[in-house]
Design an enzyme around this catalytic site. Structure first.
Site, PDB file in Angstrom:
ATOM      1  N   ASN A  27       4.958  -4.529  13.550  1.00 20.82           N
ATOM      2  CA  ASN A  27       4.690  -4.770  14.611  1.00 20.82           C
ATOM      3  C   ASN A  27       5.176  -6.476  14.527  1.00 20.82           C
ATOM      4  OD1 ASN A  27       2.188  -4.595  13.223  1.00 20.82           O
ATOM      5  ND2 ASN A  27       1.912  -6.098  14.205  1.00 20.82           N
ATOM      6  N   TRP A  71      -0.847   6.047  10.107  1.00 21.49           N
ATOM      7  CA  TRP A  71       0.018   6.273   8.851  1.00 21.49           C
ATOM      8  C   TRP A  71       0.146   7.594   7.806  1.00 21.49           C
ATOM      9  CZ3 TRP A  71      -3.107   7.677   5.086  1.00 21.49           C
ATOM     10  CH2 TRP A  71      -4.364   6.796   5.040  1.00 21.49           C
ATOM     11  N   ASP A 124       0.734  -4.566  18.735  1.00 18.48           N
ATOM     12  CA  ASP A 124       0.450  -3.756  17.356  1.00 18.48           C
ATOM     13  C   ASP A 124       0.942  -2.340  17.518  1.00 18.48           C
ATOM     14  OD1 ASP A 124       0.330  -4.150  14.178  1.00 18.48           O
ATOM     15  OD2 ASP A 124      -2.172  -3.272  14.697  1.00 18.48           O
ATOM     16  N   CYS A 145     -13.650  -5.127   4.855  1.00 18.39           N
ATOM     17  CA  CYS A 145     -14.490  -4.053   3.888  1.00 18.39           C
ATOM     18  C   CYS A 145     -15.711  -3.700   4.439  1.00 18.39           C
ATOM     19  CB  CYS A 145     -14.774  -4.457   2.308  1.00 18.39           C
ATOM     20  SG  CYS A 145     -12.768  -5.145   1.536  1.00 18.39           S
ATOM     21  N   HIS A 146     -16.395  -4.609   5.387  1.00 17.85           N
ATOM     22  CA  HIS A 146     -17.518  -3.968   5.710  1.00 17.85           C
ATOM     23  C   HIS A 146     -17.956  -3.745   6.992  1.00 17.85           C
ATOM     24  CE1 HIS A 146     -18.719  -6.621   1.815  1.00 17.85           C
ATOM     25  NE2 HIS A 146     -17.477  -7.084   1.729  1.00 17.85           N
ATOM     26  N   LYS A 197       3.113   5.069  16.527  1.00 16.25           N
ATOM     27  CA  LYS A 197       1.261   4.222  16.906  1.00 16.25           C
ATOM     28  C   LYS A 197       1.680   4.444  18.844  1.00 16.25           C
ATOM     29  CE  LYS A 197      -0.835   1.033  13.923  1.00 16.25           C
ATOM     30  NZ  LYS A 197      -0.454  -0.695  13.811  1.00 16.25           N
ATOM     31  N   THR A 204       0.550  -1.315  -0.145  1.00 16.95           N
ATOM     32  CA  THR A 204      -0.054  -0.110  -0.144  1.00 16.95           C
ATOM     33  C   THR A 204       1.443   0.870   0.290  1.00 16.95           C
ATOM     34  OG1 THR A 204      -0.316  -0.322   2.128  1.00 16.95           O
ATOM     35  CG2 THR A 204      -2.096  -1.484   1.369  1.00 16.95           C
ATOM     36  N   CYS A 220     -13.832 -10.332   6.805  1.00 15.92           N
ATOM     37  CA  CYS A 220     -14.696  -9.504   6.548  1.00 15.92           C
ATOM     38  C   CYS A 220     -14.457  -8.202   7.162  1.00 15.92           C
ATOM     39  CB  CYS A 220     -16.130 -10.137   6.435  1.00 15.92           C
ATOM     40  SG  CYS A 220     -16.411 -11.957   5.982  1.00 15.92           S
ATOM     41  N   GLU A 232       0.563 -10.378   8.880  1.00 14.04           N
ATOM     42  CA  GLU A 232      -0.175 -10.616  10.150  1.00 14.04           C
ATOM     43  C   GLU A 232      -1.368 -11.724   9.864  1.00 14.04           C
ATOM     44  OE1 GLU A 232      -1.210  -6.234  10.558  1.00 14.04           O
ATOM     45  OE2 GLU A 232      -0.308  -6.865  12.522  1.00 14.04           O
TER      46      GLU A 232
HETATM   47 CA    CA Z   1       0.275  -4.200  12.034  1.00 13.06          CA
END
Ligand code: CA
Length: 697
Positions: free
Chosen positions: A274, A407, A319, A624-625, A346, A179, A621, A197
């Site tokens: 992480n 980010w 994380d 996105c959902h 983070k 990404t 799921c 992950e």
């Molecule tokens: Ca992570």
């Protein structure tokens, strides 16, 4: 300052502004090392410093109120837009959803070319996570270089939009994805990845020849199985900080975002991720720092050889990755000029680190942090709070996995000495009470599993707070903060005009007085903003541009994200460009939309199956959902989808996917899993309908 207008006037007299002149600016190490005159935005963080500061002053605290819409480009087929555009000699290059890339004439908004890397087709059944996200691209000597979600680097001729070379950066049989934006330095292009992950994998970065795409060097971030031999001495050293059979879990650590090239020491600074899984009790049961997780690692830019590291979170278990941006600055500390890097990961501490050797000079909380009391500057290590490692199986900790800063890039105004950081203050309950730590296995087929329990419930609209914070890195203190709408707000831009620009989750784009935080200008763009703005000039005129396309990993938190009404495919994505005294209009946009859940009358929900379904749902799921099947806009709200009203319809889409739209195929799901997911969706839809009926008098 005094001569610049005359020079520009002279340029105008010689050549009337016409089409952009490509190739005027050679984008190389020299160009990327300087602040320049502000006309270009040559790299992800503008130049090698990654400070996102522009020296332009035409738009300033006095004039910004005259800022208006110059032109708008509709991007109706895009969805998530998080990219930082690059601007070279009046042409803007940007990546949209699935890394589709465009070149645009910035004076007219006219598209010069489009390049579609066909990421969905290349990803195939590995397209298992929401990330249609691309945060940016790179430019080097006439070539645009993009990284695709499925793991390729593609170099494109900046003039013609045709492919020059392409290379796969991904180790086969794993669920890596990209990404982040590539970085280019000294003729090499560097890229990392995400995805450790979702299966047992370890992170790495790879440098390629920018002219040919040929691999130059690769650096693994965590050690593999000692029985296979170590790649280098750094891995041998790192292995001493791991216990148990960590390699069976991959280890993690991937570099998915923050990478900075430091020309003064010819080193590339890698922000690492992480652990995989998050829970150290599983990954490294005898403890240990687990190098090089959650670190800034300096590598020799030519050879990829390890130079030094600083680990922000030894023995990471929350994380708390260190993938946030790394900004270079000369800071005056104690009467000396320090070649510093600044980093706000983070974990909630703002770090100032000496780039010569990685020594931490200061580390101070910039939000609510309960996992550690402070960082001991003698040892460089955080002092953890008792209970923070959920030793007894459960603990509420600030921040949660979204971090105090994600980010969304910070920016740094070197004239004022101030950093502008988008922050989140949100806790999480870390729990492994119900997990058999010894029996835990890494997920397969790209499912998310972290060795801690993920909540399956909704996330309330007021969970956590968001801010824009102005931070003085030398005085180590906050100067001002502005409250932002919950909870996912984009990166910042600062300028010599004394301004800070930032979009908001609510769709407002704003300019602030950098010194006071006072709001000087706003415009409503009708859709949540998730990308940072850029500024540049052509023929002496300053422009500000911004992609508007709600998306990214923070918009899947159920009602927290859904509250804005930026439902899936209801609002046109756009590229906006602003200039002083421009009089264009913001195009009409659909009003906020809230999908209506549908109850299937008479359907009998099997509570056991639905409970099973909720567990499966969070593995795949929800990306996105949305949490609890409440979509924040990355995908359709399943409770309101007519397709989900019959088992056959639901089953067909889950198994066969809708790949052109980014819905992957889940052919590995057995019938029970499919039934469980269906019962879960029907249960959630019924609950929503019943709650609404109960609330209606
Ligand atoms: Ca992570």
């Amino acid at each position: 300052m005094s001569t610049r207008p005359f020079l520009l006037l002279a340029a105008l007299l010689v050549a009337a502004p016409t089409a952009p002149v490509l190739g005027q600016t050679v984008v190389d190490d020299a160009a990327l090392s300087t602040t320049g005159d502000g006309s270009n935005w040559l790299a992800y963080g503008r130049n090698y410093s990654e400070n996102r500061f522009s020296p332009l002053t035409e738009v300033n605290t006095e004039t910004v109120k005259r800022l208006g819409v110059e032109w708008v480009l509709d991007l109706p087929n895009d969805r998530t837009l998080t990219s930082t555009p690059i601007v070279v000699d009046g042409v803007m290059y940007f990546t949209g959803s699935y890394s589709k890339t465009r070149a645009v004439d910035v004076k007219t908004g006219k598209v010069l070319w489009e390049y579609d890397p066909e990421s969905i087709r290349h990803a195939g059944d590995k397209l298992r996570i929401m990330w249609d996200t691309s945060r940016g691209l790179a430019f080097w000597k006439g070539k645009v270089i993009i990284a695709t979600i499925d793991g390729r680097l593609v170099a494109i001729d900046a003039k013609t939009g045709t492919r020059v070379w392409e290379t796969n950066t991904i180790v086969p049989d794993k669920y890596y994805y990209i990404t982040g934006a590539p970085r280019v330095f000294r003729g090499k292009v560097l890229i990392g990845n995400g995805g450790t992950e979702q299966n047992a994998a370890r992170g790495y970065v790879t440098a390629y020849d920018a002219e040919t795409g040929e691999q130059a060097w690769r650096w693994w971030i965590v050690p593999g199985n000692p029985a296979d031999g170590f790649e280098n001495e750094a891995m041998e050293m790192a292995a001493k900080t791991w216990t148990g059979e960590w390699w069976k879990y991959g280890g993690g650590g991937n570099a998915w975002n923050g990478v900075t090239y430091d020309p003064e020491y010819n080193q590339v600074l890698i922000g690492t991720g992480n652990g995989s899984p998050w829970n150290r009790k599983i990954r490294s049961p005898g403890g240990g720092d687990n190098l090089f997780l959650c670190s800034i690692v300096a590598l020799d830019a030519d050879t990829g050889e390890y130079k030094w590291h600083y680990q922000t979170v030894p023995g990471e278990t929350w994380d708390y990755n260190s993938n946030m941006d790394i900004v270079l600055a000369d800071l005056e500390i104690g009467g000396e000029t320090v070649k510093a890097l600044m980093h706000a990961p983070k974990n909630g501490f703002f770090y100032v680190i000496d780039r010569r050797d990685g020594k931490v000079l200061s580390a101070d909380k910039f939000g609510k942090v309960t996992w550690a009391s402070h960082v001991d500057l003698e040892t460089g290590r955080p002092v953890e709070m008792p209970g923070a490692r959920y030793e007894d199986g459960e603990e509420e900790i600030w921040p949660g996995p979204f971090g105090t800063h994600s980010w969304h890039a910070m920016s740094y105004n070197p004239e004022l000495g101030v950093v502008f950081i988008p922050t989140i203050e949100m806790p999480a309950l870390y729990s492994d009470k119900k997990i058999d730590l010894k029996a835990w296995r890494s997920p397969e087929a790209g499912r998310l599993s972290a060795g801690v329990e993920f909540g399956t419930g909704d996330v309330p609209t007021d969970y956590g707070l968001s801010y824009l914070i102005a931070w003085d890195p030398v005085e180590k203190k906050e100067l001002w903060r502005n409250r932002l709408p919950n909870n996912w707000n984009p990166g910042t831009l600062s300028t010599a005009g004394g301004l800070v620009f930032q979009g908001r989750a609510s769709g407002i784009f704003a300019a602030y007085d950098a010194q006071t935080g006072g709001e000087l200008w706003t415009i409503d763009l009708g859709l949540g903003i998730s990308a940072p703005p850029v500024t540049y000039s052509v023929d002496g005129k300053q422009y500000v541009s911004l992609l508007v396309g709600w998306g990214g990993g923070g918009i899947n938190l159920g009602s927290l994200a859904a509250q804005h009404g930026w439902a899936y495919r209801k609002h046109t994505r756009r590229l906006y460009t602003f200039a002083l005294d421009a009089t264009g209009a913001v195009p009409d946009s659909a009003p906020p939309f809230f999908p209506e859940p549908i109850d299937v009358a008479g359907f009998e929900v099997d509570e056991t199956l639905a409970a099973e379904g909720s567990e499966r749902y969070v593995e795949h799921c929800f990306w996105c959902h949305g949490s609890a099947a409440i979509s924040g806009g990355n995908g359709p709200d399943l409770r309101a989808s007519p397709v989900s009203t019959t088992y056959d319809g639901f089953r067909q889409v889950v198994v066969e996917g809708r790949q052109p739209l980014g819905m992957p195929r889940f052919r590995d799901y057995d019938e029970r899993t499919l039934q469980a997911l269906y019962h879960y969706v029907r249960q959630q839809a019924r609950m929503a309908v019943q709650a609404k009926t109960a609330a209606t008098p």
